[in-house]
Design an enzyme around this catalytic site. Structure first.
Site, PDB file in Angstrom:
ATOM      1  CE  LYS A  28      -1.502   3.152   0.127  1.00  0.00           C
ATOM      2  NZ  LYS A  28       0.011   2.726   1.103  1.00  0.00           N
TER       3      LYS A  28
ATOM      4  CG  HIS B 130       4.401   8.867   2.125  1.00  0.00           C
ATOM      5  ND1 HIS B 130       4.740   9.281   0.579  1.00  0.00           N
ATOM      6  CD2 HIS B 130       3.404   8.296   1.724  1.00  0.00           C
ATOM      7  CE1 HIS B 130       4.683   7.998   0.002  1.00  0.00           C
ATOM      8  NE2 HIS B 130       3.323   7.732   0.383  1.00  0.00           N
TER       9      HIS B 130
ATOM     10  CG  ASN C  17      -3.392   6.199  -3.246  1.00  0.00           C
ATOM     11  OD1 ASN C  17      -3.639   7.578  -3.747  1.00  0.00           O
ATOM     12  ND2 ASN C  17      -2.345   5.070  -2.950  1.00  0.00           N
TER      13      ASN C  17
END
Length: 472
Positions: A125, A194, A148
């Site tokens: 990403k 995660h 981010n």
């Protein structure tokens, strides 16, 4: 900065004082809110206070007067258990949101004709976000890049007509953004990640899928379909917005597919455009073909034509420490992939080259090099450094010629000398450690910077130029 006026005259709690929430604190204050900011660590509190952030111990706050809790993305919202500030907010009926939620609410209030492109996914990403912003910028579009990657969203320029925000969002950020309403959204892929924060892979995938929930009818959803979770999400997308599917190695009916470095745009089975990635070192490898295909689809959704996109792709330098081409010494290429802190990340670099002089090691992670065995025939020799050296030597065994070097500088010297003697067309000295950096470096950035500095001091080395610079 984007002043946040939606809480003007009200108390807003801000917990977790990293980059994004320091920016949120300033944005809320600029918009007239009373900020009550706190962090569990004194170092973070001191740093925030030095930047003018008003501190207030939220453990002793009167939560009944607080309008919202702005939680930093790194603070547990649900798993393994809610942070104490989240529990206090829930007990008082206070909503828990993030800085990206403030961004989208303020955008609705201001009703400005600014476009927002959002990109998420487990892998790729950051490269895709940077590439998308680069394509728009090279086409002459005003662009603000953040989220981010790079700058916090509220530290970006204020909303304005003609401006396009290109935002990378993690699942943590999406989970804190119930009013997420981009004009265009992309989901690259989903692999286990995660899970300590999201509980299950199914929950993780469901949060990723929310990136499309707020799309407007005239919007565009761009989604990779090369993993089962994304494929299922794509099949369930309701529209009426456009859906562009992305695939590597096999065609799609509508979207962009990539094979052998060629991107092919298709609309209802009819080819609409084709672009080659040949010679673009920053987009080497099948994983980067997917990144480029997504960025192509996003750029097309913003009105760019194929030839303009092709020019932009050719000038993309890539991201630091992610398969970053640093220098050449004759035919030898030096590549900094310090960001590859586990085996899965290293696999993408190993799949992109053949005659590899591989520098690896550091602080090992669970599993070590497991899963990399199919790439062993590509490795001419391995150079082991750091705490993982003994364990990695055992995993490589007799399958890969290897030597223990201890430090990065010794590994570079040895790898460069061996690669120089190679008869291959393009031998590659590759730093792709498959390890954390913390045994010898503060972080992967410091490790990658050291690699750059050592390499550029070697005799006969020339820095790599971009395709655009070579043509000039």
């Amino acid at each position: 900065m984007i002043p946040v006026t939606i809480f003007a005259g009200r108390d807003v709690a801000v917990f977790g004082l990293g980059l994004s929430n320091i920016a949120a604190s300033h944005a809320l204050a600029a918009g007239g809110a009373r900020v009550l900011a706190w962090d569990d660590t004194p170092v973070a509190r001191d740093k925030a206070a030095a930047q003018g952030v008003p501190l207030h111990d939220l453990a002793a706050a009167e939560w009944s007067k607080i309008a919202a809790l702005v939680l930093a993305p790194g603070i547990p919202l649900t798993h393994p258990e809610p942070h104490w500030s989240v529990e206090k907010a829930h007990d008082a009926g206070v909503e828990v949101i993030g800085d990206t939620e403030l961004f989208f609410r303020e955008r609705v209030k201001e009703d400005q004709d600014a476009k927002v492109v959002v990109i998420t996914g487990t892998n790729g990403k950051s490269t895709t976000t940077a590439l998308t912003a680069h394509l728009l910028h090279e086409a002459g579009r005003p662009v603000a890049l953040g989220g981010n990657i790079g700058r916090a969203v509220l530290d970006l320029p204020p909303f304005a007509a003609g401006l396009t925000y290109v935002l990378e969002l993690s699942t943590f950020q999406i989970d804190l953004t119930p009013m997420l309403q981009p004009d265009v959204a992309a989901l690259l892929n989903i692999t286990p990640d995660h899970l300590d924060r999201h509980g299950t892979l199914e929950n993780y995938a469901a949060i990723k899928a929310r990136v499309f929930a707020g799309l407007r009818p005239e919007g565009t959803a761009v989604i990779g379909i090369d993993d089962p979770y994304c494929c299922a999400i794509a099949d369930a997308l309701p529209g009426p917005y456009a859906v562009k599917r992305i695939a590597v190695g096999h065609p799609v009916q509508t979207g962009v597919w990539a094979k052998d470095g060629i991107l092919t745009e298709v609309e209802k089975g009819v080819e609409r455009g084709r672009v080659s990635l040949d010679g673009i070192g920053s987009l080497r490898g099948a994983h980067n073909w997917q990144n480029a295909a997504v960025a192509y689809a996003l750029a097309r959704s913003q009105g760019l034509d194929a030839s303009t996109i092709a020019k932009g792709l050719g000038t993309f330098a890539g991201l630091a420490h992610r398969m970053e081409q640093v220098a050449r010494m004759g035919s030898v290429l030096f590549v900094n992939d310090s960001k590859a802190t586990n085996a899965d990340a290293a696999a993408k670099a190993l799949a992109s080259f053949t005659d590899i002089y591989w520098i690896l090691g550091g602080r090992p992670k669970s599993g070590g090099l497991a899963g990399l065995e199919p790439f062993f025939p590509r490795i001419a020799r391995a150079y082991l450094i750091g705490e993982a050296a003994d364990g990695f030597a055992g995993q490589l065994g007799a399958d890969v010629d290897h030597v223990q070097c201890g430090t990065l500088s010794r590994a570079i010297e040895a790898a460069a000398a061996d690669a120089k003697c190679s008869q291959a067309p393009e031998p590659v000295v590759l730093l792709s450690p498959a390890c954390a950096s913390y045994d010898q470096f503060a972080n992967f950035e410091a490790r990658g910077q050291s690699f750059r500095e050592f390499v550029l001091c070697l005799p006969g080395v020339s820095p790599v130029q971009s395709k655009q610079e070579r043509a000039a």
